[in-house]
Scaffold this motif. Structure first.
Motif, mmCIF file in Angstrom:
data_model
loop_
_atom_site.group_PDB
_atom_site.id
_atom_site.type_symbol
_atom_site.label_atom_id
_atom_site.label_comp_id
_atom_site.label_asym_id
_atom_site.label_seq_id
_atom_site.Cartn_x
_atom_site.Cartn_y
_atom_site.Cartn_z
ATOM 1 N N PRO A 153 -19.041 -86.809 -4.634
ATOM 2 C CA PRO A 153 -17.825 -86.268 -4.013
ATOM 3 C C PRO A 153 -17.151 -87.326 -3.147
ATOM 4 O O PRO A 153 -17.787 -88.117 -2.476
ATOM 5 N N GLY A 154 -15.822 -87.322 -3.204
ATOM 6 C CA GLY A 154 -15.068 -88.264 -2.402
ATOM 7 C C GLY A 154 -13.637 -88.385 -2.882
ATOM 8 O O GLY A 154 -13.132 -87.541 -3.619
ATOM 9 N N ILE A 155 -12.998 -89.442 -2.444
ATOM 10 C CA ILE A 155 -11.597 -89.704 -2.783
ATOM 11 C C ILE A 155 -11.550 -90.700 -3.950
ATOM 12 O O ILE A 155 -12.154 -91.785 -3.872
ATOM 13 N N TYR A 156 -10.795 -90.333 -5.036
ATOM 14 C CA TYR A 156 -10.692 -91.152 -6.248
ATOM 15 C C TYR A 156 -9.220 -91.510 -6.487
ATOM 16 O O TYR A 156 -8.308 -90.817 -6.061
ATOM 17 N N HIS A 157 -9.082 -92.608 -7.242
ATOM 18 C CA HIS A 157 -7.751 -93.066 -7.662
ATOM 19 C C HIS A 157 -7.734 -93.142 -9.188
ATOM 20 O O HIS A 157 -8.612 -93.761 -9.793
ATOM 21 N N PHE A 158 -6.713 -92.487 -9.809
ATOM 22 C CA PHE A 158 -6.598 -92.447 -11.268
ATOM 23 C C PHE A 158 -5.238 -93.029 -11.686
ATOM 24 O O PHE A 158 -4.213 -92.790 -11.033
ATOM 25 N N ILE A 159 -5.253 -93.769 -12.863
ATOM 26 C CA ILE A 159 -4.032 -94.411 -13.402
ATOM 27 C C ILE A 159 -3.999 -94.157 -14.909
ATOM 28 O O ILE A 159 -4.984 -94.411 -15.610
ATOM 29 N N LEU A 160 -2.818 -93.699 -15.409
ATOM 30 C CA LEU A 160 -2.615 -93.454 -16.840
ATOM 31 C C LEU A 160 -1.449 -94.311 -17.333
ATOM 32 O O LEU A 160 -0.364 -94.278 -16.755
ATOM 33 N N ASN A 161 -1.687 -95.049 -18.422
ATOM 34 C CA ASN A 161 -0.654 -95.903 -19.048
ATOM 35 C C ASN A 161 -0.531 -95.536 -20.525
ATOM 36 O O ASN A 161 -1.554 -95.471 -21.231
ATOM 37 N N VAL A 162 0.719 -95.321 -20.997
ATOM 38 C CA VAL A 162 0.983 -94.998 -22.413
ATOM 39 C C VAL A 162 2.219 -95.796 -22.879
ATOM 40 O O VAL A 162 2.999 -96.297 -22.057
ATOM 41 N N HIS A 163 2.384 -95.836 -24.228
ATOM 42 C CA HIS A 163 3.563 -96.450 -24.841
ATOM 43 C C HIS A 163 4.330 -95.353 -25.571
ATOM 44 O O HIS A 163 3.771 -94.643 -26.405
ATOM 45 N N THR A 164 5.603 -95.225 -25.224
ATOM 46 C CA THR A 164 6.414 -94.147 -25.803
ATOM 47 C C THR A 164 6.821 -94.494 -27.234
ATOM 48 O O THR A 164 6.818 -95.657 -27.636
ATOM 49 N N TRP A 165 7.253 -93.445 -27.943
ATOM 50 C CA TRP A 165 7.719 -93.583 -29.337
ATOM 51 C C TRP A 165 9.239 -93.417 -29.303
ATOM 52 O O TRP A 165 9.759 -92.470 -28.718
ATOM 53 N N ASN A 166 9.931 -94.402 -29.990
ATOM 54 C CA ASN A 166 11.392 -94.319 -29.993
ATOM 55 C C ASN A 166 11.839 -93.076 -30.768
ATOM 56 O O ASN A 166 11.220 -92.663 -31.732
ATOM 57 N N GLN A 167 12.930 -92.501 -30.279
ATOM 58 C CA GLN A 167 13.522 -91.285 -30.826
ATOM 59 C C GLN A 167 12.592 -90.053 -30.671
ATOM 60 O O GLN A 167 12.862 -89.016 -31.274
ATOM 61 N N LYS A 168 11.534 -90.185 -29.865
ATOM 62 C CA LYS A 168 10.631 -89.048 -29.628
ATOM 63 C C LYS A 168 10.374 -88.889 -28.105
ATOM 64 O O LYS A 168 10.502 -89.848 -27.345
ATOM 65 N N GLU A 169 9.979 -87.680 -27.740
ATOM 66 C CA GLU A 169 9.720 -87.364 -26.340
ATOM 67 C C GLU A 169 8.241 -87.582 -26.021
ATOM 68 O O GLU A 169 7.376 -87.375 -26.876
ATOM 69 N N THR A 170 7.961 -88.009 -24.771
ATOM 70 C CA THR A 170 6.577 -88.169 -24.298
ATOM 71 C C THR A 170 6.377 -87.211 -23.110
ATOM 72 O O THR A 170 7.077 -87.307 -22.093
ATOM 73 N N TYR A 171 5.399 -86.296 -23.239
ATOM 74 C CA TYR A 171 5.205 -85.233 -22.253
ATOM 75 C C TYR A 171 3.693 -84.994 -22.099
ATOM 76 O O TYR A 171 3.073 -84.400 -22.971
ATOM 77 N N MET A 172 3.125 -85.481 -20.965
ATOM 78 C CA MET A 172 1.675 -85.423 -20.751
ATOM 79 C C MET A 172 1.393 -85.029 -19.277
ATOM 80 O O MET A 172 2.244 -85.191 -18.404
ATOM 81 N N HIS A 173 0.133 -84.587 -19.014
ATOM 82 C CA HIS A 173 -0.321 -84.209 -17.657
ATOM 83 C C HIS A 173 -1.697 -84.818 -17.377
ATOM 84 O O HIS A 173 -2.543 -84.897 -18.285
#
Length: 336
Positions: free
Chosen positions: A245-265
């Motif tokens: 238990p404690g304090i964490y740091h999270f990072i998410l990196n993605v590459h989008t697709w042209n002419q398409k939507e990118t929608y994540m959580h």
């Protein structure tokens, strides 16, 4: 009652006569003392009778003459003979002043003694009313001899055994706090403790395949591992499990697709923490999102792709790694 013969010189020849004389004197004194007690009891009875008659007259409104019994002839003779033999300061009893003809009204001379009302100018004193059958002054009573009891006291007895203990009393109130004592001596050095434990948690994973949305939510699963300390990130489920238990740091990196939507959580258990979003465009770009979160033990952190109400996708070519997910522990709760 002592004997008055202590100063008499007793000769051996006259010892019996002196002894009989002392005995005779003691008997005379005892007889005098007994007669005086009888006389005192008789006077006390007369006084009570006078008091009761006064109370009766007060309640009825017509106070009667005190009903005082006259001494009989035998008592008068006995008192006269007693006073003439023993003491000279006792007087013969006189006729009751209340019963004389001079004090009786002429109109009420025939009335009875109990209902007769006497009214005179000069009323005798209360003391003379009580002792009316004596002379002008009442007699002085003789002093009763006192016996010195100290000469009859015996010797002190032995000390008795100690008695049993009584019941305990109630506990008292706590006392005030005393003054502070002196500082004690310095103690010995204790043993060395165990070294401080350091807690670590970190992971870094990637994905080389693209992903398109569907009619349901999809968990982003990774196929490349860069760092997975203590295997806290599960590669099969795509989730990070918190063991420290404690304090964490999270990072998410993605590459989008042209002419398409990118929608994540980025998800914590079933809770949506932050969103990563990119609108449709003619060109693809790199998109990132980061967050710091306080995790408890057994919490889960993972990435979810939104379901395909609109066309939603992330790009990768199968050779290079375009998608990464990183996390590490900043401060454990045990250091608080």
């Amino acid at each position: 009652m002592g004997c008055n013969c202590q100063n008499v010189q007793i000769k051996p020849s006259n010892r019996r006569k002196e002894r009989s004389f002392c005995t005779l004197s003691i008997d005379i004194e005892v007889a005098m003392w007994l007669k005086m007690n009888v006389q005192f009891a008789f006077l006390l009875t007369i006084e009570v009778s006078v008091f009761m008659n006064g109370i009766d007259g007060f309640l009825t409104g017509t106070p009667p003459v005190p009903q005082i019994d006259q001494p009989t002839d035998e008592q008068k003779k006995e008192e006269h003979s007693y006073t003439s033999d023993t003491e000279s300061d006792l007087y013969e009893p006189k006729q009751d002043w209340l019963r004389t003809e001079a004090n009786q009204p002429e109109s009420e001379a025939t009335e009875t003694r109990t209902t007769q009302c006497v009214r005179c100018c000069v009323r005798p004193s209360r003391r003379k009313q009580r002792y009316h059958h004596y002379n002008e002054d009442p007699p002085e009573f003789q002093v009763i001899p006192q016996i010195n009891l100290t000469i009859l006291k015996g010797e002190k007895g032995d000390r008795g055994p100690r008695g049993s203990y009584g019941k305990n009393g109630k506990s008292g109130l706590p006392g005030t706090r005393g003054p502070e004592g002196l500082k004690g001596a310095k103690g010995q050095i204790g043993k060395f403790g165990e070294p401080c434990k350091m807690y670590y948690a970190a992971f870094s994973v990637g994905r080389k395949k693209e992903l398109h949305s569907n009619n349901y939510y999809q968990t982003l699963v990774f196929d490349t591992t860069y760092v997975n300390l203590y295997d806290q990130f599960n590669m099969f489920t795509g989730r990070f499990y918190c063991y420290i238990p404690g304090i964490y740091h999270f990072i998410l990196n993605v590459h989008t697709w042209n002419q398409k939507e990118t929608y994540m959580h980025i998800m914590k258990n079933d809770e949506e923490l932050v969103i990563l979003y990119a609108q449709p465009s003619d060109r693809s770009i790199m998109q990132s999102q980061s967050i710091m979160v306080d995790l408890k033990q057994d919490d889960e952190v993972w990435v979810r792709l939104f379901k395909g109400e609109r066309e939603n996708a992330i790009f990768s070519d199968g050779f290079d790694t375009y998608i990464t997910f990183n996390g590490y522990l900043i401060k454990p709760n045990s250091e608080n």
